[in-house]
Design an enzyme around this catalytic site. Structure first.
Site, PDB file in Angstrom:
ATOM      1  N   GLN A  87       4.569  -9.277   3.028  1.00  6.70           N
ATOM      2  CA  GLN A  87       4.265  -8.574   1.667  1.00  6.70           C
ATOM      3  C   GLN A  87       5.748  -9.090   0.730  1.00  6.70           C
ATOM      4  OE1 GLN A  87       3.600  -4.862   3.051  1.00  6.70           O
ATOM      5  NE2 GLN A  87       1.278  -5.224   2.479  1.00  6.70           N
ATOM      6  N   CYS A  96       0.892  -1.056  -0.013  1.00  4.25           N
ATOM      7  CA  CYS A  96      -0.060   0.153  -0.109  1.00  4.25           C
ATOM      8  C   CYS A  96       0.764   1.372   0.122  1.00  4.25           C
ATOM      9  CB  CYS A  96      -1.074   0.045   1.139  1.00  4.25           C
ATOM     10  SG  CYS A  96      -0.179  -0.291   2.817  1.00  4.25           S
ATOM     11  N   ASN A  97       2.104   1.237   0.244  1.00  7.49           N
ATOM     12  CA  ASN A  97       3.027   2.326   0.389  1.00  7.49           C
ATOM     13  C   ASN A  97       4.122   2.242  -0.492  1.00  7.49           C
ATOM     14  OD1 ASN A  97       1.855   3.936   2.264  1.00  7.49           O
ATOM     15  ND2 ASN A  97       2.635   2.567   4.052  1.00  7.49           N
ATOM     16  N   ARG A  98       4.393   1.314  -1.257  1.00  8.24           N
ATOM     17  CA  ARG A  98       5.462   1.202  -2.094  1.00  8.24           C
ATOM     18  C   ARG A  98       5.215   0.278  -3.221  1.00  8.24           C
ATOM     19  NH1 ARG A  98      10.066   1.036   0.182  1.00  8.24           N
ATOM     20  NH2 ARG A  98       9.206   1.547   2.545  1.00  8.24           N
ATOM     21  N   GLN A 109       3.830  -5.934   8.557  1.00 11.26           N
ATOM     22  CA  GLN A 109       3.285  -6.509   7.505  1.00 11.26           C
ATOM     23  C   GLN A 109       4.242  -6.513   6.070  1.00 11.26           C
ATOM     24  OE1 GLN A 109       2.071  -4.250   9.322  1.00 11.26           O
ATOM     25  NE2 GLN A 109       0.003  -3.989   9.344  1.00 11.26           N
ATOM     26  N   ALA A 137     -10.125  -9.036   2.383  1.00  9.97           N
ATOM     27  CA  ALA A 137      -9.464 -10.021   3.348  1.00  9.97           C
ATOM     28  C   ALA A 137      -7.875  -9.856   3.298  1.00  9.97           C
ATOM     29  CB  ALA A 137      -9.994 -11.360   3.243  1.00  9.97           C
ATOM     30  N   GLY A 138      -7.331  -8.957   3.604  1.00 13.24           N
ATOM     31  CA  GLY A 138      -6.009  -8.864   3.613  1.00 13.24           C
ATOM     32  C   GLY A 138      -5.180  -8.764   4.867  1.00 13.24           C
ATOM     33  N   GLU A 139      -3.764  -8.681   4.809  1.00 12.93           N
ATOM     34  CA  GLU A 139      -3.037  -8.809   6.007  1.00 12.93           C
ATOM     35  C   GLU A 139      -3.461  -7.612   6.651  1.00 12.93           C
ATOM     36  OE1 GLU A 139      -0.844 -10.943   6.857  1.00 12.93           O
ATOM     37  OE2 GLU A 139       0.179 -10.192   8.289  1.00 12.93           O
TER      38      GLU A 139
END
Lengths: 454, 281
Positions: free
Chosen positions: A131, A59-61, A127, A201-203
């Site tokens: 990932q 989500c950030n990179r 997380q 349904a994610g981490e």
């Protein structure tokens, strides 16, 4: 044999730019298409630029970790690759400035820092390691990662593990999920009676739900596009006690549940808004203006930001949460300083290993030279090929044990280059033709070398 | 002259803020303890007055102001303990101290009531009811202001800090602790309205009766009655909207603020511009 990382993250790019890149890497198919595009890049002589690629997108990179062939020198190849990436995501090369680029030691340091969560928006959040493992597994599945990146990633995972166990970086409760719960407590007095709806349904969703349960929430509904995945998600991610508070609903039914939900957590992989402004207006009327707390931890964003303008509706996206916990990150930076020492040690170890790979052609060339001499001379006396090969191998190992060790040691430091050059001159070795051989043969040589080292 | 007694709780209240300058969480407890000590002294003074004069209509303007300050503090202390929001004392205490100082500085004027003895009990009840109602609305006003600021912070996501649980700072207690959550603030606001409204309603009814009795007729509508009815109507509408339509949050807070400002205006209006309408000479 360069390592190149090109990417963008929350520090280098605005959420909108990250969203643009993230959207084009959303599915496995999209990622693989682009990976193949990278692997197909060739120089003017038709030789490939890139040998191996792993695509990491969170989500950030979004990052592309590449093992370059010797044809792609940094000055030329790196910039060509960067232009291609910018063109792919932003339509022209003007988007190049948004991406950062790390080479070799810097790239290794960057990757190890990312794995150890030192480069995350929230330092120490767990997380990112999961990932990274997913990204690596995907690359292994599609065989875009080879021996070199395998080693790099395994080393990165080990480094992350050491940092977690040896420093206090992960002991502090600050994380996106923790921040989400804390923020909800600024709106609600007690979470005991509140209903939480999780979309996707994610981490990150899993961790946030776990936090909500810890703080007393007992009614949690999970809606995922594939109901089976949601059921599997519950089965694999939650304890039996936690499962008692979880209910799976059809994704098509989540809208009916919105008026009863106090907290909505959105973490789907959708490209468009799942919750739109017009959807929430009637919901808040049915709720008789009871506050509705929305957390959007998906990238691209799944909740229309305009919704925050509706009275009694409070929306926080991943950037909002990140900004809020900056102060706490400052506290964690002290732990991060200690963690950086572990990263540096791991970087040094990996770079030593990488440098040692540069002498593989010399060792192989030396072994071949000795073997050839032995072959010619022993053929005069021994007729049995099996017996002859056995003696050749045995003698080669014995003769070259000390020189091999010397070459290995020499490769670890820059001063050793002269020793290697001396060996090459002494035995009249020409390793040039070995460096640019076809991929299969080189892999075979590396494989032999690894066995040799062992 | 017992007016000097007012200065004792005022001094304690002012002194109670000094420990906060140390910026330590322990000092917050000292602050709360000192505020309670100030309130205990205020209560003691209140009972001294009761012992001297008995439970009668306050005929001196300074006593009236002192009584107002005591009721306000009493209500805030009760709410603070019940809802575990003692931090509200931080915002209310200056108002109470200001009230006491006004009580000290206003001339010790004897209010002459032009009223029958029989109506004096009703007048006393009218005063008590109105003061309790107004104090509840004053609390709702303060809570609403906190709500508006807090809601603004959450909406704009500015100056919204998350603190590490292991190291709770004084700043958290004072500015963003658990008691600052919107739901609780809205609930306190609602409770103040629900409890305060019947008090105000009865108080106004008695006020209209007393006014009619004072002027000998109920047929002439006086400005004070119009002002009171407008204020009452605002709170009635707010209560109706809350109960029937579920109005809450920022709009309800703005309503409360507006309502209380109107109360302040109508009190000033009636006492300073038209004292005769309140039966004062």
């Amino acid at each position: 044999m360069d390592i190149l990382i090109i990417g963008l993250n929350h520090k280098s790019a605005e959420i909108g730019n990250r969203e643009t890149v993230s959207k084009k890497l959303l599915t496995i198919e999209l990622r693989q298409d682009f990976t193949n595009k990278l692997l197909d890049m060739k120089d003017e002589n038709g030789r490939p630029f890139i040998k191996e690629v792993v695509v990491l997108t969170t989500c950030n990179r979004s990052e592309f970790i590449m093992h370059l062939s010797s044809q792609a020198s940094y000055g030329k190849g790196g910039h060509i690759i960067k232009s291609l990436i910018a063109k792919h995501f932003f339509g022209d090369a003007a988007g190049e400035n948004i991406f950062y680029m790390h080479l070799n030691e810097d790239a290794v340091r960057h990757l190890f820092s990312v794995a150890s969560s030192l480069d995350s928006m929230i330092i120490g959040e767990p997380q990112i390691l999961g990932q990274m493992k997913e990204a690596y597994n995907e690359a292994c599945k599609f065989k875009t990662s080879g021996r070199f990146l395998n080693k790099l990633f395994h080393k990165a995972f080990n480094c992350a593990k050491t940092v977690r166990t040896e420093t206090g970086i992960a002991t502090s409760p600050v994380s996106v999920s923790y921040a989400a719960v804390e923020l909800s407590k600024k709106v609600f007095n007690s979470l005991d009676e509140k209903k939480v709806l999780l979309l996707g349904a994610g981490e990150m969703g899993k961790l946030t739900v776990k936090h909500f349960i810890k703080y007393g929430v007992r009614n949690i509904y999970i809606a995922n596009r594939t109901k089976e995945n949601a059921l599997r998600f519950i089965e694999e991610s939650f304890s039996s006690t936690e499962k008692e508070y979880l209910n799976v609903i059809d994704f098509s039914e989540y809208y009916k549940l919105l008026p009863q939900s106090d907290i909505v957590l959105c973490s789907t992989g959708s490209e468009d808004y799942v919750l739109k402004y017009v959807d929430i207006i009637p919901v808040i009327k049915i709720r008789k203006q009871r506050p509705l707390f929305l957390i959007d931890i998906s990238m691209p964003r799944n909740i229309d930001p305009e919704i925050n303008k509706i009275p009694n509706v409070y929306l926080f996206d991943i950037d909002d949460i990140g900004k809020m916990i900056e102060d706490n990150i400052e506290i964690r930076k002290q732990e991060a300083d200690a963690a950086k020492e572990f990263v540096e040690t791991a970087v040094k170890e990996f770079m030593n290993w990488k440098e040692s790979l540069n002498v593989v052609p010399v060792i192989i060339s030396l072994r071949n030279k000795v073997k050839d001499i032995l072959e010619i001379e022993l053929s005069k006396y021994i007729g049995d090929k099996k017996e002859k090969d056995l003696i050749i191998n045995s003698l080669t190992n014995k003769i070259l044990h000390e020189p091999t060790m010397l070459i290995k040691k020499a490769s670890a430091n820059s001063e050793g280059i002269s020793s290697i050059e001396t060996i090459k001159a002494l035995f009249n070795l020409d390793s040039e033709d070995l460096t640019d051989t076809d991929k299969g043969k080189e892999n075979e040589n590396v494989s032999k070398y690894i066995k040799l080292i062992k | 002259m017992l007016k000097e007694l007012y200065l004792i709780p005022v001094a304690v209240y002012i002194f109670s803020y000094l420990p906060l300058l140390f910026q330590k969480k322990k000092m917050y407890k000292v602050f709360i303890s000192l505020i309670y000590a100030g309130f205990a002294l205020q209560t003691l003074i209140f009972f001294i007055f009761l012992g001297i004069k008995g439970f009668t209509v306050p005929v001196h303007i300074d006593r009236f102001v002192f009584f107002n300050a005591w009721i306000l503090m009493f209500i805030v202390v009760l709410f603070g303990l019940f809802y575990k929001v003692e931090y509200i004392l931080l915002y209310i205490t200056p108002l109470v101290a200001l009230n006491l100082l006004i009580g000290f500085f206003v001339p010790h004027v004897h209010i002459k009531l032009v009223m029958l003895n029989a109506d004096k009990t009703i007048l006393l009840t009218h005063i008590v009811l109105i003061l309790i109602g107004d104090s509840l609305f004053a609390l709702a006003f303060i809570v609403s202001l906190i709500y508006i600021f807090q809601e603004r912070k959450i909406k704009n996501k500015k100056n919204l800090k998350l603190f590490d649980k292991k190291d709770i700072q004084l700043q958290e207690v004072l500015h963003s602790g658990g008691g600052y959550n919107l739901e609780l603030l809205d609930n306190i606001n609602y409770q103040c309205l629900k409890i305060g409204f019947p008090f105000i309603t009865l108080g106004i009814v008695m006020g209209i009766y007393l006014s009619g009795s004072l002027f000998g007729t109920f047929m002439v509508v006086k400005p004070i009655e119009i002002m009171s009815l407008i204020t009452w109507l605002i709170y009635a509408v707010l209560l109706h909207e809350r109960m029937a339509k579920g109005l809450r949050g920022k709009r309800a807070a703005v309503f409360s603020v507006a309502g209380f400002l109107l109360i302040l205006f109508s009190l000033s209006f009636s006492f300073y511009l038209f004292p005769a309408f309140h039966g004062l000479k």
